[in-house]
Design an enzyme around this catalytic site. Structure first.
Site, PDB file in Angstrom:
ATOM      1  CG  ASP A 168      40.818  43.248  39.053  1.00  0.00           C
ATOM      2  OD1 ASP A 168      40.360  42.755  38.008  1.00  0.00           O
ATOM      3  OD2 ASP A 168      40.686  42.732  40.179  1.00  0.00           O
ATOM      4  N   GLY A 208      42.152  37.580  30.803  1.00  0.00           N
ATOM      5  CA  GLY A 208      42.452  36.977  29.502  1.00  0.00           C
ATOM      6  C   GLY A 208      41.465  37.318  28.402  1.00  0.00           C
ATOM      7  CG  ASP A 229      39.871  35.865  40.551  1.00  0.00           C
ATOM      8  OD1 ASP A 229      40.206  36.422  39.500  1.00  0.00           O
ATOM      9  OD2 ASP A 229      39.425  36.478  41.538  1.00  0.00           O
TER      10      ASP A 229
HETATM   11  C1  GLA Z   1      39.552  40.112  41.075  1.00  0.00           C
HETATM   12  C2  GLA Z   1      40.975  39.728  40.696  1.00  0.00           C
HETATM   13  C3  GLA Z   1      41.684  39.132  41.891  1.00  0.00           C
HETATM   14  C4  GLA Z   1      41.659  40.107  43.055  1.00  0.00           C
HETATM   15  C5  GLA Z   1      40.226  40.524  43.365  1.00  0.00           C
HETATM   16  C6  GLA Z   1      40.177  41.637  44.396  1.00  0.00           C
HETATM   17  O1  GLA Z   1      38.765  38.996  41.369  1.00  0.00           O
HETATM   18  O2  GLA Z   1      40.986  38.851  39.617  1.00  0.00           O
HETATM   19  O3  GLA Z   1      43.014  38.803  41.563  1.00  0.00           O
HETATM   20  O4  GLA Z   1      42.451  41.225  42.744  1.00  0.00           O
HETATM   21  O5  GLA Z   1      39.549  40.986  42.213  1.00  0.00           O
HETATM   22  O6  GLA Z   1      38.863  42.011  44.712  1.00  0.00           O
END
Ligand code: GLA
Length: 404
Positions: A168, A208, A229
């Site tokens: 991430d 993306g 998200d």
């Molecule tokens: C980001 C990601 C989420 C999740 C959070 C965890 O926002 O996009 O899917 O993994 O971090 O902190």
């Protein structure tokens, strides 16, 4: 303070594209600018021939994960029949990470005793273990990231028996700029995972940015998030799901567009809306990472998550993502080609009131009469026809499988 800032930043990922912010790399052993590998095209790893299915902690539990919870979820995925329906990856998202030892090796935090023992437990249940990290110094939740320790972390993950890594972007936005650097950063971990020799599904999470679907497979990615998200409400889910049209040519066996983990069963939508969430995700050949608490799910939610015929649309081995064919006000018709010449057809009503939605098979490019089966009702339509029409409730959907 730093952690607080990161958390705020992480929830508006699009803003992260706009430039560097100031995050200092505090580990003196780690240089402020890492050497990145020259861009190349990693050969496929052959994993995730169909979209990965499993459970992920973040949507329901946020950062509040611990070993007891994960073991209980593993038990529950078995007891509820979720595992046998295909939900095999158990993902511990952000919140498991502790500190590094003087050897640089990352330890779990004190809510986890022993990752290898936990992994053995998960594997013993016939499940696979998925874990989360970030290419930045910190994860989105402010936990330790893999920055400067990519190879070491990949080795730890492999030694623990991890089968899937979600990687991430988060605070990496403060260090790297531009599409090539981002791609090289993801390639770096892709190479590190390969070097372990363990088959590990690689899930890219960078919302993306820079049209990741065009380069995700080249860095070894098996799936890549296409959006910010998801949230547990109709607007968020439907905005994401219905915006995926146009990405279908980038999905296929071993490389999937990921419109994010699912919210089915988390309480913010009606049953009709959750059914539409599922209809959309299967038409999209999306990875199905459920995000509810399987220990307390109601029968209505089970019926959505465990409908084998619906899941088979997602998991069809042809590996085609569906697309929108018709949009008429709030009514939409989407179709997904399936193996052996079958087609999944979805009718969606995005509007606020009941609507009649009709489709002719010729709209799908199919001539002649076809048999149709209503997958949510588990019923064949009486006769082969050349069209279909139904009253679809507000925010509802119909999912058909049509065959010659
Ligand atoms: C980001 C990601 C989420 C999740 C959070 C965890 O926002 O996009 O899917 O993994 O971090 O902190």
């Amino acid at each position: 303070m730093l952690i607080g800032l990161l958390i705020i930043c992480s929830r508006d990922h699009a803003a992260e594209q706009t430039g560097r912010s100031v995050i200092k790399v505090q580990d003196p052993a780690v240089p402020a600018n890492l050497a990145l590998p020259p861009l190349r095209h990693l050969p496929g790893n052959g994993l995730a021939r169909t979209p990965p299915m499993g459970w992920a902690s973040y949507n329901k539990f946020g950062l509040a994960v611990d070993e007891k919870l994960i073991r209980a979820i593993a038990d529950s995925l078995v007891a509820t029949g979720m595992r046998d329906a295909g939900y095999v990856y158990l993902e511990i998202d952000d919140g498991w990470q502790g500190k590094r030892g003087t050897d640089g090796v990352l330890r779990p935090n004190d809510r986890f005793q022993d990752m290898k023992a936990l992994s053995n437990y998960v594997h013993g249940k016939g499940l696979k273990l998925a874990l989360y990290s970030s290419p930045g110094p910190k994860s989105c939740g402010g936990f330790e990231g893999s920055y400067g320790h990519e190879d070491q972390d990949a080795e730890s993950f492999a030694a623990w028996g991890v089968d899937y890594l979600k990687y991430d972007w988060c605070s990496a936005s403060a260090i790297y700029t531009g599409a090539d650097e981002m791609r090289a950063v993801y390639q770096k971990m892709g190479e590190a995972l390969r070097a372990t020799g363990r088959p590990i599904v690689y899930s890219l999470c960078q919302y993306g940015i820079f049209e990741v679907w065009k380069w995700g497979p080249k860095v070894g990615g098996n799936l890549w998030r296409t959006t910010n998200d998801i949230k547990d409400n109709w607007k968020s889910m439907s905005d994401i799901g219905f915006s995926q049209d146009g990405l279908e040519s980038y999905a296929g066996p071993s490389g999937w567009n990921d419109p994010d983990m699912m919210e089915v069963g988390n309480g913010g939508m009606t049953i009709e809306e959750y059914r539409t969430h599922m209809t959309l995700w299967v038409i999209l050949a999306a990875p199905l990472l459920v995000g509810n608490d399987p220990r307390t799910m109601t029968n209505d939610i089970k019926e959505i998550l465990l409908n084998r015929e619906v899941l088979a649309v997602d998991q069809d081995t042809l590996g085609k993502q569906g697309r929108r064919l018709i949009r008429n006000g709030a009514a939409e018709i989407w179709a997904k080609p399936l193996s052996e010449g079958a087609v999944a057809v979805a009718l969606f009503n995005r509007g606020a009131s009941l609507a009649r939605i009709s489709v002719r098979w010729s709209d799908l490019g199919l001539n002649g009469r076809y048999k149709a089966r209503d997958l949510w009702n588990g019923a064949d339509l009486p006769d082969a026809t050349n069209s279909y029409s139904a009253e679809v409730p507000s925010h509802g959907s119909v999912l058909l499988r049509i065959t010659k």
